[in-house]
Design a protein around this motif. Structure first.
Motif, PDB file in Angstrom:
ATOM      1  N   LEU A 107       0.812  -1.218   0.000  1.00  0.00           N
ATOM      2  CA  LEU A 107       0.000   0.000   0.000  1.00  0.00           C
ATOM      3  C   LEU A 107       0.846   1.270   0.000  1.00  0.00           C
ATOM      4  O   LEU A 107       0.403   2.316  -0.480  1.00  0.00           O
ATOM      5  N   VAL A 110       1.016   2.760  -3.349  1.00  0.00           N
ATOM      6  CA  VAL A 110      -0.140   3.562  -3.759  1.00  0.00           C
ATOM      7  C   VAL A 110       0.069   5.013  -3.321  1.00  0.00           C
ATOM      8  O   VAL A 110      -0.200   5.949  -4.071  1.00  0.00           O
ATOM      9  N   GLY A 115      -2.077   7.873  -5.049  1.00  0.00           N
ATOM     10  CA  GLY A 115      -3.364   7.244  -5.313  1.00  0.00           C
ATOM     11  C   GLY A 115      -4.247   7.113  -4.088  1.00  0.00           C
ATOM     12  O   GLY A 115      -3.848   7.424  -2.966  1.00  0.00           O
ATOM     13  N   VAL A 117      -6.110   4.867  -1.376  1.00  0.00           N
ATOM     14  CA  VAL A 117      -5.961   3.574  -0.700  1.00  0.00           C
ATOM     15  C   VAL A 117      -7.332   3.178  -0.164  1.00  0.00           C
ATOM     16  O   VAL A 117      -7.869   3.853   0.718  1.00  0.00           O
ATOM     17  N   ASP A 131     -12.892   5.217  -7.361  1.00  0.00           N
ATOM     18  CA  ASP A 131     -11.863   6.059  -7.945  1.00  0.00           C
ATOM     19  C   ASP A 131     -12.477   7.086  -8.903  1.00  0.00           C
ATOM     20  O   ASP A 131     -12.096   8.252  -8.888  1.00  0.00           O
TER      21      ASP A 131
END
Length: 186
Positions: A107, A110, A115, A117, A131
């Motif tokens: 993670l 990410v 991004g 999570v 998303d």
């Protein structure tokens, strides 16, 4: 907690000479802005992690933006052989649990890519919808949701593929084992 950090040989030499080592952002190959950017995603992510250390374990010192990374596992298989590089030192440390911040290895990537999570193991369709919803938001609201989602990397109960950890400084007193790793890459 037993952890291992893989560092350039120069870190080991500095540790022997001064008895202490702090990460130096200026020497990190990953933290230099690329393509004429003032600050890239890696730099933002590392600064975010340093801030989390301040909030969660009161480390590192406020003027330090770069944590020292290490590997942690509950068994003896802490660092796989493919993590060693030429002219590196694998330094095994014993650290108190309150001086280290664990995060999910997968993670963290990410976060590095700026991004979202997810809070749980979403299937790809559910994640894609979430998303899309986030991407449609105004920039400030989107930023807030994405950065708040990064807290999920600290949920150690969910971690399966490995723990990455950070701490503030390295001292000779922390050493429990030292391995010289000299691999010739041809």
């Amino acid at each position: 907690m037993k952890v291992r950090t893989i560092q350039p040989w120069s870190v080991w030499l500095q540790l022997k000479k001064n008895g202490v080592y702090y990460a130096n952002e200026n020497l990190s190959q990953l933290l230099h802005p690329r393509d004429h950017l003032l600050e890239d995603e890696f730099t933002k992510a590392y600064r975010w992690m340093a801030k989390q250390m301040q909030e969660k374990i009161s480390l590192p010192p406020e003027n330090m933006n770069t944590p020292i990374w290490c590997w942690y596992a509950q068994d003896d298989h802490i660092v796989s052989k493919n993590r060693y590089y030429s002219n590196q030192a694998c330094i095994e440390l014993e650290l108190p649990a309150n001086k280290i911040l664990l995060s999910d290895f997968d993670l963290w990537h990410v976060v590095l890519m700026d991004g979202f999570v997810p809070p749980d193991d979403m299937d790809s369709e559910k994640y894609s919808k979430a998303d899309d919803r986030i991407e449609a938001l105004p920039e400030l609201e989107k930023r807030k949701i994405i950065e708040e989602s990064w807290q999920h990397i600290f949920d150690v109960k969910k971690m399966v593929n490995g723990f990455k950890a950070v701490f503030g400084k390295l001292t000779m007193m922390m050493l429990s084992k030292f391995t010289i790793t000299m691999i010739i890459i041809s």
